[in-house]
Enzyme design. Structure first.
Site, short mmCIF file in Angstrom:
data_model
loop_
_atom_site.label_atom_id
_atom_site.label_comp_id
_atom_site.label_asym_id
_atom_site.label_seq_id
_atom_site.Cartn_x
_atom_site.Cartn_y
_atom_site.Cartn_z
N ARG A 230 -1.15 -0.68 -18.74
CA ARG A 230 -1.14 -0.31 -20.16
C ARG A 230 -0.40 1.00 -20.40
O ARG A 230 0.11 1.24 -21.50
CB ARG A 230 -2.56 -0.25 -20.71
CG ARG A 230 -3.13 -1.61 -21.00
CD ARG A 230 -4.57 -1.53 -21.40
NE ARG A 230 -5.46 -1.68 -20.28
CZ ARG A 230 -6.71 -1.22 -20.24
NH1 ARG A 230 -7.19 -0.55 -21.26
NH2 ARG A 230 -7.46 -1.41 -19.18
N GLU B 213 -13.83 3.15 -13.92
CA GLU B 213 -15.11 2.86 -14.59
C GLU B 213 -15.69 1.53 -14.10
O GLU B 213 -16.89 1.35 -14.08
CB GLU B 213 -14.88 2.83 -16.11
CG GLU B 213 -16.12 3.11 -16.92
CD GLU B 213 -15.89 2.92 -18.42
OE1 GLU B 213 -14.75 2.71 -18.85
OE2 GLU B 213 -16.90 2.97 -19.14
O1 LIG Z 1 -10.04 7.02 -16.17
P1 LIG Z 1 -10.34 5.80 -15.34
O2 LIG Z 1 -11.82 5.58 -15.14
O3 LIG Z 1 -9.61 5.81 -14.06
O4 LIG Z 1 -9.89 4.53 -16.19
C1 LIG Z 1 -8.73 4.48 -16.96
C2 LIG Z 1 -7.80 3.42 -16.49
O5 LIG Z 1 -8.40 2.12 -16.62
C3 LIG Z 1 -7.50 1.25 -17.29
O6 LIG Z 1 -6.62 0.62 -16.42
P2 LIG Z 1 -6.95 -0.64 -15.52
O7 LIG Z 1 -7.11 -0.19 -14.11
O8 LIG Z 1 -8.09 -1.40 -16.13
O9 LIG Z 1 -5.61 -1.46 -15.54
P3 LIG Z 1 -4.63 -2.08 -16.64
O10 LIG Z 1 -3.95 -0.93 -17.38
O11 LIG Z 1 -3.68 -2.83 -15.78
O12 LIG Z 1 -5.42 -2.95 -17.59
C4 LIG Z 1 -6.73 2.19 -18.19
O13 LIG Z 1 -5.50 1.60 -18.60
C5 LIG Z 1 -6.53 3.40 -17.33
O14 LIG Z 1 -5.41 3.30 -16.47
N1 LIG Z 2 -13.86 1.39 -21.74
C1 LIG Z 2 -12.59 1.10 -21.47
N2 LIG Z 2 -11.82 0.47 -22.39
C2 LIG Z 2 -10.52 0.18 -22.12
N3 LIG Z 2 -9.93 0.49 -20.97
C3 LIG Z 2 -10.66 1.13 -20.04
N4 LIG Z 2 -10.33 1.58 -18.80
C4 LIG Z 2 -11.44 2.14 -18.27
N5 LIG Z 2 -12.47 2.08 -19.12
C5 LIG Z 2 -12.00 1.45 -20.24
#
Ligand SMILES: O=P(O)(O)OC[C@H]1O[C@H](OP(=O)(O)OP(=O)(O)O)[C@H](O)[C@@H]1O
Ligand SMILES: Nc1ncnc2[nH]cnc12
Length: 186
Positions: free
Chosen positions: A74, A111
């Site tokens: 993202r 998370e």
């Molecule tokens: O601060 P944190 O607890 O580390 O979480 C934040 C991360 O989680 C999500 O990515 P995700 O790993 O779900 O991957 P995506 O962007 O491919 O959906 C979001 O886009 C951040 O990169």
């Molecule tokens: N609560 C949340 N919503 C969307 N993206 C996330 N990545 C980690 N935690 C998230």
């Protein structure tokens, strides 16, 4: 829930209130107990998407940035148009096994699980000034790992920036070594 915009709010406050309205809350995704902040409803709105990218571009244009680092996946949505606006390159930080040349790798917790991120070893010239972009700051594990990778590759993190910050998860506590900017806080 979206916050109402108070009477007499400035143009900037009204704009932020509108962006808040475009973020959709999905309960129990991807696992029970997580309130997922869905940005697809923001990025499918052309003026709102442009407003987000313009805000980032105005913030970083004066900083003499050499490269924008985007975190898969993202983070790519916002980092690519920002790099274009700044006239600099985009360096991807990707989940393990996706980058084709020699990489540095860091494992991290998030998370809802754990993962490994990578960056190409030759991503920057030594001392390159970079801004690291992701959509959302939750626990901070992902971006802390990305910043470590930037340093391993010889770059200097000037700031880390997010569209959304989940303040209750205290991700900033993992980022005390870098300036942190977020557009919307929950
Ligand atoms: O601060 P944190 O607890 O580390 O979480 C934040 C991360 O989680 C999500 O990515 P995700 O790993 O779900 O991957 P995506 O962007 O491919 O959906 C979001 O886009 C951040 O990169
Ligand atoms: N609560 C949340 N919503 C969307 N993206 C996330 N990545 C980690 N935690 C998230």
């Amino acid at each position: 829930m979206a916050r109402p915009c108070r009477a007499g709010a400035t143009k900037k406050e009204r704009a932020v209130a509108n962006l808040n309205d475009l973020i959709r809350n999905i309960p129990d995704f991807p696992i029970p107990g997580i309130q997922f902040k869905d940005i697809t409803t923001l990025i499918s709105n052309g003026p709102a998407f442009a407003q987000v990218v313009d805000t980032l571009a105005e913030r970083y244009a004066p900083l003499n940035i050499d490269a924008v680092v985007g975190i898969e996946s993202r983070g790519f949505i916002f980092s690519a148009p920002l790099a274009y606006r700044l006239g600099v390159g985009l360096v991807p930080v990707r989940k393990h096994g996706k980058l084709p040349a020699a990489t540095h790798r860091v494992e991290y917790e998030l998370e809802y699980g754990s993962n490994k991120l990578e960056i190409h070893r030759d991503a920057f010239p030594t001392g390159a000034r970079v801004v690291v972009i992701d959509d959302l700051l939750a626990t901070g594990g992902t971006v802390a790992a990305a910043c470590e990778l930037v340093q391993m590759a010889g770059g200097r993190v000037e700031e880390v920036a997010f569209i959304i910050e989940l303040e209750f998860l205290k991700g900033r506590d993992k980022l005390t070594r870098y300036p942190v900017y977020s557009m919307l806080q929950y």
